[in-house]
Write a protein that holds these residues in place. Sequence first.
Motif, PDB file in Angstrom:
ATOM      1  N   GLY A 115       0.470  -1.102  -0.282  1.00  0.00           N
ATOM      2  CA  GLY A 115       0.090   0.409  -0.049  1.00  0.00           C
ATOM      3  C   GLY A 115       1.022   1.258  -0.091  1.00  0.00           C
ATOM      4  O   GLY A 115       2.384   1.643   0.584  1.00  0.00           O
ATOM      5  N   ILE A 117       0.287   5.186   1.425  1.00  0.00           N
ATOM      6  CA  ILE A 117      -0.146   6.499   1.835  1.00  0.00           C
ATOM      7  C   ILE A 117       0.034   7.321   2.860  1.00  0.00           C
ATOM      8  O   ILE A 117       1.311   6.824   3.093  1.00  0.00           O
ATOM      9  CB  ILE A 117      -1.820   5.575   3.465  1.00  0.00           C
ATOM     10  CG1 ILE A 117      -2.761   6.848   3.757  1.00  0.00           C
ATOM     11  CG2 ILE A 117      -1.062   5.221   3.869  1.00  0.00           C
ATOM     12  CD1 ILE A 117      -3.640   6.017   3.701  1.00  0.00           C
ATOM     13  N   GLY A 165      -2.844  -5.824   4.301  1.00  0.00           N
ATOM     14  CA  GLY A 165      -3.115  -4.484   3.915  1.00  0.00           C
ATOM     15  C   GLY A 165      -2.113  -3.604   5.119  1.00  0.00           C
ATOM     16  O   GLY A 165      -2.696  -3.194   5.867  1.00  0.00           O
ATOM     17  N   GLY A 167      -2.586   0.734   6.023  1.00  0.00           N
ATOM     18  CA  GLY A 167      -3.309   1.764   6.144  1.00  0.00           C
ATOM     19  C   GLY A 167      -3.292   2.730   7.291  1.00  0.00           C
ATOM     20  O   GLY A 167      -2.539   3.048   8.412  1.00  0.00           O
ATOM     21  N   ASP A 169      -5.211   5.217  10.542  1.00  0.00           N
ATOM     22  CA  ASP A 169      -5.103   5.522  11.366  1.00  0.00           C
ATOM     23  C   ASP A 169      -5.208   7.118  12.079  1.00  0.00           C
ATOM     24  O   ASP A 169      -4.680   6.912  13.289  1.00  0.00           O
ATOM     25  CB  ASP A 169      -4.793   4.485  13.028  1.00  0.00           C
ATOM     26  CG  ASP A 169      -5.995   4.955  14.035  1.00  0.00           C
ATOM     27  OD1 ASP A 169      -6.842   5.340  13.992  1.00  0.00           O
ATOM     28  OD2 ASP A 169      -5.360   3.507  14.642  1.00  0.00           O
ATOM     29  N   TYR A 175       0.033   4.683  11.273  1.00  0.00           N
ATOM     30  CA  TYR A 175       0.149   4.040  10.684  1.00  0.00           C
ATOM     31  C   TYR A 175       0.326   2.188  10.891  1.00  0.00           C
ATOM     32  O   TYR A 175       1.029   1.789  11.285  1.00  0.00           O
ATOM     33  CB  TYR A 175       1.666   4.519   9.378  1.00  0.00           C
ATOM     34  CG  TYR A 175       1.348   5.692   8.941  1.00  0.00           C
ATOM     35  CD1 TYR A 175       0.738   5.814   7.317  1.00  0.00           C
ATOM     36  CD2 TYR A 175       1.801   6.542   9.402  1.00  0.00           C
ATOM     37  CE1 TYR A 175       0.731   7.155   7.031  1.00  0.00           C
ATOM     38  CE2 TYR A 175       1.460   7.684   8.777  1.00  0.00           C
ATOM     39  CZ  TYR A 175       1.290   8.286   7.500  1.00  0.00           C
ATOM     40  OH  TYR A 175       0.982   9.562   7.169  1.00  0.00           O
ATOM     41  N   VAL A 227      -8.182   1.006   1.596  1.00  0.00           N
ATOM     42  CA  VAL A 227      -8.203   2.079   2.116  1.00  0.00           C
ATOM     43  C   VAL A 227      -9.088   2.334   2.542  1.00  0.00           C
ATOM     44  O   VAL A 227      -9.356   3.636   1.211  1.00  0.00           O
ATOM     45  CB  VAL A 227      -7.256   2.481   2.919  1.00  0.00           C
ATOM     46  CG1 VAL A 227      -6.922   3.503   3.973  1.00  0.00           C
ATOM     47  CG2 VAL A 227      -5.940   1.902   2.370  1.00  0.00           C
ATOM     48  N   SER A 231     -10.256   2.455   7.033  1.00  0.00           N
ATOM     49  CA  SER A 231     -10.916   1.539   7.768  1.00  0.00           C
ATOM     50  C   SER A 231      -9.950   0.486   6.462  1.00  0.00           C
ATOM     51  O   SER A 231      -9.588   1.212   5.156  1.00  0.00           O
ATOM     52  CB  SER A 231     -11.831   0.283   7.307  1.00  0.00           C
ATOM     53  OG  SER A 231     -12.872   1.009   6.611  1.00  0.00           O
ATOM     54  N   LEU A 232     -10.055  -1.209   6.247  1.00  0.00           N
ATOM     55  CA  LEU A 232      -8.905  -1.755   5.307  1.00  0.00           C
ATOM     56  C   LEU A 232     -10.081  -2.736   5.413  1.00  0.00           C
ATOM     57  O   LEU A 232     -10.734  -3.382   5.673  1.00  0.00           O
ATOM     58  CB  LEU A 232      -7.656  -1.943   6.047  1.00  0.00           C
ATOM     59  CG  LEU A 232      -6.672  -1.847   6.380  1.00  0.00           C
ATOM     60  CD1 LEU A 232      -5.463  -1.984   7.131  1.00  0.00           C
ATOM     61  CD2 LEU A 232      -5.919  -0.822   5.225  1.00  0.00           C
ATOM     62  N   SER A 276     -12.390   2.577  -3.380  1.00  0.00           N
ATOM     63  CA  SER A 276     -12.973   4.070  -2.866  1.00  0.00           C
ATOM     64  C   SER A 276     -13.205   4.837  -3.799  1.00  0.00           C
ATOM     65  O   SER A 276     -12.418   5.317  -4.763  1.00  0.00           O
ATOM     66  CB  SER A 276     -11.603   4.389  -1.565  1.00  0.00           C
ATOM     67  OG  SER A 276     -11.907   5.412  -0.928  1.00  0.00           O
ATOM     68  N   TYR A 378      -1.069   2.784  -7.644  1.00  0.00           N
ATOM     69  CA  TYR A 378      -1.703   3.510  -6.246  1.00  0.00           C
ATOM     70  C   TYR A 378      -1.579   4.954  -6.439  1.00  0.00           C
ATOM     71  O   TYR A 378      -0.743   4.987  -7.106  1.00  0.00           O
ATOM     72  CB  TYR A 378      -0.842   2.841  -4.795  1.00  0.00           C
ATOM     73  CG  TYR A 378      -0.996   1.266  -4.440  1.00  0.00           C
ATOM     74  CD1 TYR A 378      -2.502   1.044  -4.122  1.00  0.00           C
ATOM     75  CD2 TYR A 378      -0.099   0.347  -5.093  1.00  0.00           C
ATOM     76  CE1 TYR A 378      -2.353  -0.558  -3.155  1.00  0.00           C
ATOM     77  CE2 TYR A 378      -0.598  -1.039  -5.571  1.00  0.00           C
ATOM     78  CZ  TYR A 378      -1.417  -1.397  -4.415  1.00  0.00           C
ATOM     79  OH  TYR A 378      -1.391  -3.309  -4.081  1.00  0.00           O
TER      80      TYR A 378
END
Length: 391
Positions: A115, A117, A165, A167, A169, A175, A227, A231-232, A276, A378
Amino acid sequence: MNSSCSGRRLRTMASSLSLPQTTISDILSRLPVKSLTRFKSVSKDWAYLTSTPAFVSDHLRRSSSDPSLIVRCYNTQSGFDSVILLITDPTQNFACRHLAVPLDEPLPLFPKIVGSIGGLVCLDVSPCYASDFVLWNPGTKQFKRLPFPLIASTRSNPIWLVFVGFGFDSFNNDYKLVRIVSFKRNDGLPFVRAEVYSWKEGFWKELEDTVCFDSAIICGGQDGVVVVDGSLNWVAIGLQRYADRKVVISFDMRREVFKTIPLPALTRIGNVKVMSYMGLLAIAVYPLVFAANGNNMNRFEFSVLSDCEDGRKHWTNVVLAENFSKSLVPMGTWRDRELMIKQMGDRDNHPKLFLYDPIDERTKRLPIDCVDLYLQCYSHVESLVSVDGRN
């Protein structure tokens, strides 16, 4: 005038002409990471300023409005002959450059992207079982090898499948990397254990609540997670009361619990990819096997899970395409608004990658030459976020 008086006057003038620190911070937060890295050597004050959590957060907020694409291209599922590309301005100037993976030792397989992010890219560098990970910031060129996960394969209890996964928080400013491990029981049904790595705390811990895996099993490939709003989410095949249905298994990164979200009946036929869209959970349903004739096999649907007036959530169709001449395969969304779709080719034409905006119904072709290969795509933004969890 002697030299000491002249020096004091120059310092006084410089001080009177200097900008307020808030103004300097605002200007610097608009600059690319490469420039900020250079400017750290200008003064200790600038080096300190650009390292504070508030500045890192402001810079990330500004850069998030102009994402790039990070793309992993590979010829085979084995992961050989792979490359990672960073594509800026995908729909305009289209600057493309190769990213060198920052590892000194040779790897048995080219890293897989888990991922991207907040400027951090999580890579799976293990040969199997998703058991070795790296956090990497391509902008600052920082990287960190993470500690090995807790859940391992043994001779008496070998791992069957692993899904991961990565993501953010936002509530805890953390992370998180989630690893879901399936084992086969004697009756053939899966037994699932799960664990989470915290960027902030720097260690793995096993999760206690995995009850939703009694009624569903995750399906799909390495890039089958998305993400959405903290949430994943993974597509799963229902078991027991959800038998013959597809569902979404969702992991709440703040509360660190799993839940099951039912999918509409249309997902029973065709492939399903979770995505998403505008901050909402979405799904794309596309052909299992492309057939020009029939039975709705050449049908592409894109639906969003939105709130209804009665407070419940409902799946709403946003895009519906039927009877198209070539199969459409969803790759993801860019800027959380434009659908990235791969149009399959034939013997005479190579596949094409394009963006489709459901709001204005505009299509933009992306000039990526290697779309006939496997792809992971991504959205990616530049940031100063540290791989060490100090921000």
